[in-house]
Design a protein around this motif. Structure first.
Motif, PDB file in Angstrom:
ATOM      1  N   ALA A   6      -0.236   2.004   1.980  1.00 15.59           N
ATOM      2  CA  ALA A   6       0.062   0.568   1.968  1.00 15.59           C
ATOM      3  C   ALA A   6      -1.118  -0.162   1.333  1.00 15.59           C
ATOM      4  O   ALA A   6      -2.269   0.188   1.538  1.00 15.59           O
ATOM      5  CB  ALA A   6       0.294   0.058   3.386  1.00 15.59           C
ATOM      6  N   GLU A   7      -0.824  -1.176   0.582  1.00 16.09           N
ATOM      7  CA  GLU A   7      -1.864  -1.920  -0.129  1.00 16.09           C
ATOM      8  C   GLU A   7      -2.833  -2.607   0.837  1.00 16.09           C
ATOM      9  O   GLU A   7      -2.426  -3.239   1.800  1.00 16.09           O
ATOM     10  CB  GLU A   7      -1.202  -2.974  -1.024  1.00 16.09           C
ATOM     11  CG  GLU A   7      -2.188  -3.664  -1.930  1.00 16.09           C
ATOM     12  CD  GLU A   7      -1.498  -4.646  -2.862  1.00 16.09           C
ATOM     13  OE1 GLU A   7      -2.116  -5.661  -3.174  1.00 16.09           O
ATOM     14  OE2 GLU A   7      -0.359  -4.391  -3.258  1.00 16.09           O
ATOM     15  N   LYS A   8      -4.113  -2.432   0.575  1.00 19.15           N
ATOM     16  CA  LYS A   8      -5.194  -3.115   1.285  1.00 19.15           C
ATOM     17  C   LYS A   8      -5.228  -2.836   2.786  1.00 19.15           C
ATOM     18  O   LYS A   8      -5.583  -3.697   3.576  1.00 19.15           O
ATOM     19  CB  LYS A   8      -5.143  -4.621   1.023  1.00 19.15           C
ATOM     20  CG  LYS A   8      -5.387  -4.968  -0.429  1.00 19.15           C
ATOM     21  CD  LYS A   8      -5.584  -6.440  -0.600  1.00 19.15           C
ATOM     22  CE  LYS A   8      -5.867  -6.711  -2.073  1.00 19.15           C
ATOM     23  NZ  LYS A   8      -6.549  -7.933  -2.298  1.00 19.15           N
ATOM     24  N   THR A   9      -4.826  -1.635   3.182  1.00 18.47           N
ATOM     25  CA  THR A   9      -4.883  -1.268   4.593  1.00 18.47           C
ATOM     26  C   THR A   9      -5.624   0.041   4.740  1.00 18.47           C
ATOM     27  O   THR A   9      -5.423   0.960   3.964  1.00 18.47           O
ATOM     28  CB  THR A   9      -3.460  -1.109   5.174  1.00 18.47           C
ATOM     29  OG1 THR A   9      -2.749  -2.324   5.002  1.00 18.47           O
ATOM     30  CG2 THR A   9      -3.506  -0.761   6.653  1.00 18.47           C
ATOM     31  N   ALA A  10      -6.482   0.105   5.724  1.00 18.04           N
ATOM     32  CA  ALA A  10      -7.136   1.352   6.097  1.00 18.04           C
ATOM     33  C   ALA A  10      -6.767   1.641   7.543  1.00 18.04           C
ATOM     34  O   ALA A  10      -6.579   0.725   8.344  1.00 18.04           O
ATOM     35  CB  ALA A  10      -8.647   1.235   5.941  1.00 18.04           C
ATOM     36  N   TYR A  11      -6.642   2.904   7.878  1.00 16.37           N
ATOM     37  CA  TYR A  11      -6.359   3.314   9.240  1.00 16.37           C
ATOM     38  C   TYR A  11      -7.623   3.906   9.829  1.00 16.37           C
ATOM     39  O   TYR A  11      -8.326   4.666   9.168  1.00 16.37           O
ATOM     40  CB  TYR A  11      -5.248   4.359   9.286  1.00 16.37           C
ATOM     41  CG  TYR A  11      -3.895   3.864   8.813  1.00 16.37           C
ATOM     42  CD1 TYR A  11      -3.527   2.539   8.941  1.00 16.37           C
ATOM     43  CD2 TYR A  11      -2.983   4.737   8.256  1.00 16.37           C
ATOM     44  CE1 TYR A  11      -2.282   2.093   8.525  1.00 16.37           C
ATOM     45  CE2 TYR A  11      -1.739   4.308   7.838  1.00 16.37           C
ATOM     46  CZ  TYR A  11      -1.386   2.987   7.974  1.00 16.37           C
ATOM     47  OH  TYR A  11      -0.152   2.561   7.560  1.00 16.37           O
ATOM     48  N   VAL A  12      -7.896   3.588  11.071  1.00 25.37           N
ATOM     49  CA  VAL A  12      -9.067   4.110  11.759  1.00 25.37           C
ATOM     50  C   VAL A  12      -8.589   4.762  13.051  1.00 25.37           C
ATOM     51  O   VAL A  12      -7.876   4.141  13.844  1.00 25.37           O
ATOM     52  CB  VAL A  12     -10.082   2.987  12.066  1.00 25.37           C
ATOM     53  CG1 VAL A  12     -11.290   3.552  12.797  1.00 25.37           C
ATOM     54  CG2 VAL A  12     -10.504   2.279  10.792  1.00 25.37           C
ATOM     55  N   VAL A  13      -8.963   6.020  13.242  1.00 27.84           N
ATOM     56  CA  VAL A  13      -8.643   6.767  14.453  1.00 27.84           C
ATOM     57  C   VAL A  13      -9.852   6.671  15.374  1.00 27.84           C
ATOM     58  O   VAL A  13     -10.975   6.955  14.962  1.00 27.84           O
ATOM     59  CB  VAL A  13      -8.331   8.239  14.116  1.00 27.84           C
ATOM     60  CG1 VAL A  13      -8.064   9.031  15.391  1.00 27.84           C
ATOM     61  CG2 VAL A  13      -7.150   8.339  13.155  1.00 27.84           C
ATOM     62  N   LEU A  14      -9.617   6.248  16.611  1.00 33.46           N
ATOM     63  CA  LEU A  14     -10.694   6.041  17.577  1.00 33.46           C
ATOM     64  C   LEU A  14     -10.482   6.890  18.815  1.00 33.46           C
ATOM     65  O   LEU A  14      -9.367   6.944  19.352  1.00 33.46           O
ATOM     66  CB  LEU A  14     -10.733   4.580  18.028  1.00 33.46           C
ATOM     67  CG  LEU A  14     -10.924   3.507  16.964  1.00 33.46           C
ATOM     68  CD1 LEU A  14     -10.556   2.151  17.524  1.00 33.46           C
ATOM     69  CD2 LEU A  14     -12.358   3.517  16.479  1.00 33.46           C
TER      70      LEU A  14
END
Length: 141
Positions: free
Chosen positions: A107-115
């Motif tokens: 998806a444009e301009k999205t980063a996913y972060v796993v915590l």
């Protein structure tokens, strides 16, 4: 919403990561994100895959030591400072992040972060209160 993370004990030997990847390929399991922490003799490979239970079973059948851990994933804006809101909200609530890793989504301009945190439910509540979107397994897998 928690998502399932696989942790695989990996000996530091040539080809071990390739073996893991091949087991998953044969079962048509897609790696969505990964991180590896290593020492001299072994490493812990942490992965988010599209079929966690199937992946765990396939890896165990091949003799790998595998466990599943509940983690949370958040979406942040893929720009400088995009992660600040989430991390500041957790810090203000005295929630320690044990580890994290990130990947850019399609998806444009999205980063996913796993915590990985001690209490996922409390962390999710705090993050939601600060407008940080919590992602579902369907969005990540």
């Amino acid at each position: 919403m928690v998502i399932k993370q696989l942790s695989v004990f990996v000996e530091n030997q040539p080809g071990r990561l390739a073996e893991i990847s091949e087991v998953l390929r044969q079962k048509e399991i897609n790696i969505r994100a990964l991180s590896i922490a290593d020492t001299t003799n072994f490493g812990i490979l942490r992965m988010i895959v599209n079929h966690p239970a199937r992946a765990e079973s396939a890896l165990r059948e091949q003799g790998f030591t595998v466990s599943q851990t509940d983690v949370i994933a958040v979406g942040v804006t893929d720009e400088p400072g995009g992660l600040v809101t989430a991390l500041k909200a957790l810090a203000d609530a005295k929630i320690t992040v044990e580890y994290m890793y990130a990947f850019v989504s399609k998806a444009e301009k999205t980063a996913y972060v796993v915590l990985r945190v001690e209490d996922n439910a409390v962390a999710e509540k705090v993050l939601c209160e600060h407008g940080v979107p919590i992602l579902s397994g369907e969005e990540i897998y």
